[in-house]
Design an enzyme around this catalytic site. Structure first.
Site, short mmCIF file in Angstrom:
data_model
loop_
_atom_site.label_atom_id
_atom_site.label_comp_id
_atom_site.label_asym_id
_atom_site.label_seq_id
_atom_site.Cartn_x
_atom_site.Cartn_y
_atom_site.Cartn_z
N ASN A 288 -3.82 10.04 76.23
CA ASN A 288 -2.36 10.16 76.35
C ASN A 288 -1.78 10.59 75.01
O ASN A 288 -2.52 10.77 74.04
CB ASN A 288 -1.76 8.84 76.85
CG ASN A 288 -2.04 7.69 75.91
OD1 ASN A 288 -1.58 7.68 74.78
ND2 ASN A 288 -2.84 6.73 76.37
N LYS B 235 -22.96 16.59 80.32
CA LYS B 235 -21.73 17.38 80.40
C LYS B 235 -21.59 17.96 81.81
O LYS B 235 -22.57 18.52 82.35
CB LYS B 235 -21.80 18.50 79.36
CG LYS B 235 -20.52 19.29 79.29
CD LYS B 235 -20.62 20.42 78.28
CE LYS B 235 -19.41 21.32 78.45
NZ LYS B 235 -19.63 22.63 77.84
N PHE C 58 5.33 -3.45 74.76
CA PHE C 58 6.14 -2.24 74.74
C PHE C 58 6.20 -1.69 76.16
O PHE C 58 5.24 -1.85 76.93
CB PHE C 58 5.51 -1.18 73.82
CG PHE C 58 5.94 -1.33 72.38
CD1 PHE C 58 5.49 -2.39 71.62
CD2 PHE C 58 6.79 -0.40 71.80
CE1 PHE C 58 5.89 -2.53 70.30
CE2 PHE C 58 7.19 -0.53 70.48
CZ PHE C 58 6.74 -1.60 69.73
N LYS D 223 8.02 -6.10 83.59
CA LYS D 223 6.80 -6.28 82.78
C LYS D 223 6.88 -7.54 81.92
O LYS D 223 5.90 -8.25 81.73
CB LYS D 223 6.57 -5.04 81.89
CG LYS D 223 6.09 -3.83 82.68
CD LYS D 223 6.01 -2.56 81.83
CE LYS D 223 5.80 -1.37 82.77
NZ LYS D 223 5.83 -0.07 82.11
N LYS E 222 4.01 -10.20 82.73
CA LYS E 222 2.98 -10.35 81.71
C LYS E 222 3.21 -11.57 80.82
O LYS E 222 2.53 -11.76 79.82
CB LYS E 222 2.88 -9.06 80.87
CG LYS E 222 2.56 -7.82 81.73
CD LYS E 222 2.12 -6.61 80.92
CE LYS E 222 1.98 -5.40 81.84
NZ LYS E 222 1.20 -4.31 81.25
N1 CTP Z 1 -0.92 -2.67 78.45
C1 CTP Z 1 -2.13 -3.31 78.31
N2 CTP Z 1 -3.20 -2.96 79.08
C2 CTP Z 1 -3.08 -2.00 80.01
C3 CTP Z 1 -1.85 -1.33 80.17
C4 CTP Z 1 -0.78 -1.69 79.37
O1 CTP Z 1 -2.24 -4.20 77.47
N3 CTP Z 1 -4.13 -1.65 80.73
C5 CTP Z 1 0.21 -3.09 77.63
C6 CTP Z 1 0.75 -2.00 76.69
O2 CTP Z 1 0.13 -2.06 75.43
C7 CTP Z 1 2.24 -2.32 76.61
C8 CTP Z 1 2.53 -2.98 77.93
O3 CTP Z 1 1.27 -3.41 78.48
O4 CTP Z 1 2.52 -3.26 75.61
C9 CTP Z 1 3.21 -2.11 78.93
O5 CTP Z 1 2.46 -0.94 79.09
P1 CTP Z 1 2.93 0.17 80.12
O6 CTP Z 1 1.92 1.29 80.14
O7 CTP Z 1 4.37 0.53 79.85
O8 CTP Z 1 2.93 -0.64 81.48
P2 CTP Z 1 1.90 -0.84 82.61
O9 CTP Z 1 1.74 -2.31 82.79
O10 CTP Z 1 0.66 -0.06 82.35
O11 CTP Z 1 2.69 -0.26 83.85
P3 CTP Z 1 3.00 1.26 84.30
O12 CTP Z 1 1.96 2.13 83.63
O13 CTP Z 1 2.88 1.21 85.79
O14 CTP Z 1 4.39 1.56 83.83
#
Ligand code: CTP
Length: 394
Positions: free
Chosen positions: A209, A288, A322, A336, A340
């Site tokens: 990403n 690969k 975040f 979230k 969480k």
């Molecule tokens: N995060 C994490 N582990 C994951 C995905 C996310 O610890 N597998 C944490 C990120 O570091 C961030 C928070 O969760 O602090 C929110 O991440 P985000 O990508 O915005 O949310 P998701 O829970 O992944 O939800 P979505 O992608 O559906 O928005």
């Protein structure tokens, strides 16, 4: 407190130059090594000789004069500086710095320094209030430059108003404040995740990403400067590790999970700024993958949600997440925060210019466990890091 500190004082051309002689003298008395760089215009107000006598070091004015017994040139002074003080900061030098112009010794050295820079503007009231000057000041403030608001009173040009160089006491106090910093995180262990994860498809390709790691590294730098013991679990990044911080590099979400869990129990604060992949290829090809069909189907499986797991295991830790969103920012962030089991979530709409991935600024809203929310203006990631840590401490 200033004993042994290297302070470079940049003097631009304005009537207030004479007051800077006193400031240099006071810094010296406090034990600092003071080096003065003057613009040619400043040298019309007070001679370099005066500053040489007061500072005890040669004064640099001209970039092209060959030094005889002294080899400090602009990069050397830029590197040497523990702090850069620019007084008086004229509209001209502020404009140059804000727009990346480096055409003399002073502007070049400021451009090259990594030290904190304090600017003490002094000029005519109308010049100071001119939207162009104010725009330059706010741009530099966002980038982390420190400004001392000018004083009010009668100005050399015969008018009354804002624009006087602040009294030496005020300027020295600001210098002290920057050196003292805050030490409010001494004894705290802070675990920060930064950057994006990479999920391997085969030995060559991965799913990744756009996260640069800048927000997480800014948090680590500021937390360490405030005395915390900082461990960063970082995805691949080109950023240099901040000094005084332990960096544990990982690639995938599952490696990040293992590294985070290993440090979780004895961490006081955990800030999960990393952009963790939500899905990974179910099968990682050991060879690969060859281009021998028109389509390629990848089956993806969910990665562990590290933050969710931390929320479940939480004991004494303060947990900050975040949320990078493109729509319904507050609803998604609030969901979230609750799901969480977080204490705070930093929500940013990554579609806004100046927010999100790979830029030096961010625009966020802070949501708290007790339901209240704060909206912050656009600011540098380093400034935001300071505010996030302030809020955690509050
Ligand atoms: N995060 C994490 N582990 C994951 C995905 C996310 O610890 N597998 C944490 C990120 O570091 C961030 C928070 O969760 O602090 C929110 O991440 P985000 O990508 O915005 O949310 P998701 O829970 O992944 O939800 P979505 O992608 O559906 O928005």
């Amino acid at each position: 407190m200033l004993r042994g500190k290297n302070i470079v004082v940049g003097v631009a051309g304005g009537i207030a130059v004479y007051k800077v002689v006193d400031i240099v003298s006071r810094l010296k008395k406090q034990g600092a090594n003071v080096y003065v760089i003057m613009t040619h215009a400043a040298a019309n107000f007070v001679t370099p000789l005066t500053f040489r006598e007061i500072s005890g070091h040669p004064v640099v004015v001209d970039m092209w004069t060959e030094s005889t017994n002294w080899n400090v040139e602009h990069i050397a002074l830029a590197n040497l500086a523990d702090l850069f003080l620019l007084a008086p900061a004229t509209a001209n030098i502020i404009g140059k710095i804000a727009n990346g112009i480096a055409d003399d010794m002073l502007s070049t050295t400021i451009m090259a320094t990594k030290a904190s820079v304090i600017l003490a503007p002094a000029m005519n009231t109308n010049m100071y209030l001119n939207p162009i000057v104010q725009g330059n000041i706010s741009k530099l403030t966002q980038l982390g430059y420190h400004f001392i608001e000018p004083g009010c009173g009668s100005l050399a040009c015969g008018t009354e108003g804002i624009g006087r160089l602040p009294e030496p006491e005020v300027i020295i106090a600001k210098v002290m404040e920057i050196f003292k910093g805050k030490n409010d995180l001494v004894g705290k262990k802070i675990l920060i995740t930064a950057g994006g994860t990479q999920e391997a498809i085969d030995p060559v390709r991965y799913i990744g990403n756009r996260s640069s790691g800048k927000m997480g590294y800014a948090l680590a730098k500021v937390a360490a400067a405030r005395g915390a013991e900082v461990i960063v679990v970082s995805g691949p990044t080109h950023l240099l590790p901040p000094s005084g911080v332990i960096v544990n590099y990982v690639e995938s979400a599952s490696q990040m999970r293992d590294a985070v869990l290993a440090h979780y129990a004895d961490s006081d604060i955990v800030i999960k700024a990393a952009a963790v992949a939500d899905y990974r290829p179910q099968i990682k090809s050991t060879d690969k993958i060859k281009k021998n069909s028109t389509t390629l189907n990848l089956v993806l499986e969910k990665t562990p949600d590290i933050l969710f797991e931390l929320g479940q295991l939480k004991k004494h830790q303060i947990l900050v997440g975040f949320a990078a969103e493109t729509q319904q920012l507050l609803d998604h962030a609030q969901e979230k925060l609750t799901r969480k089991n977080l204490d705070m979530i930093v929500a940013n709409d990554i579609t806004m210019p100046g927010a999100g991935f790979n830029v030096d600024t961010n625009i966020v809203k802070l949501l708290y466990r007790d339901g209240h929310m704060e909206e912050l203006p656009k600011m540098s990631k380093e400034q935001l890091a300071g505010i996030i840590l302030d809020k955690i401490r509050a």
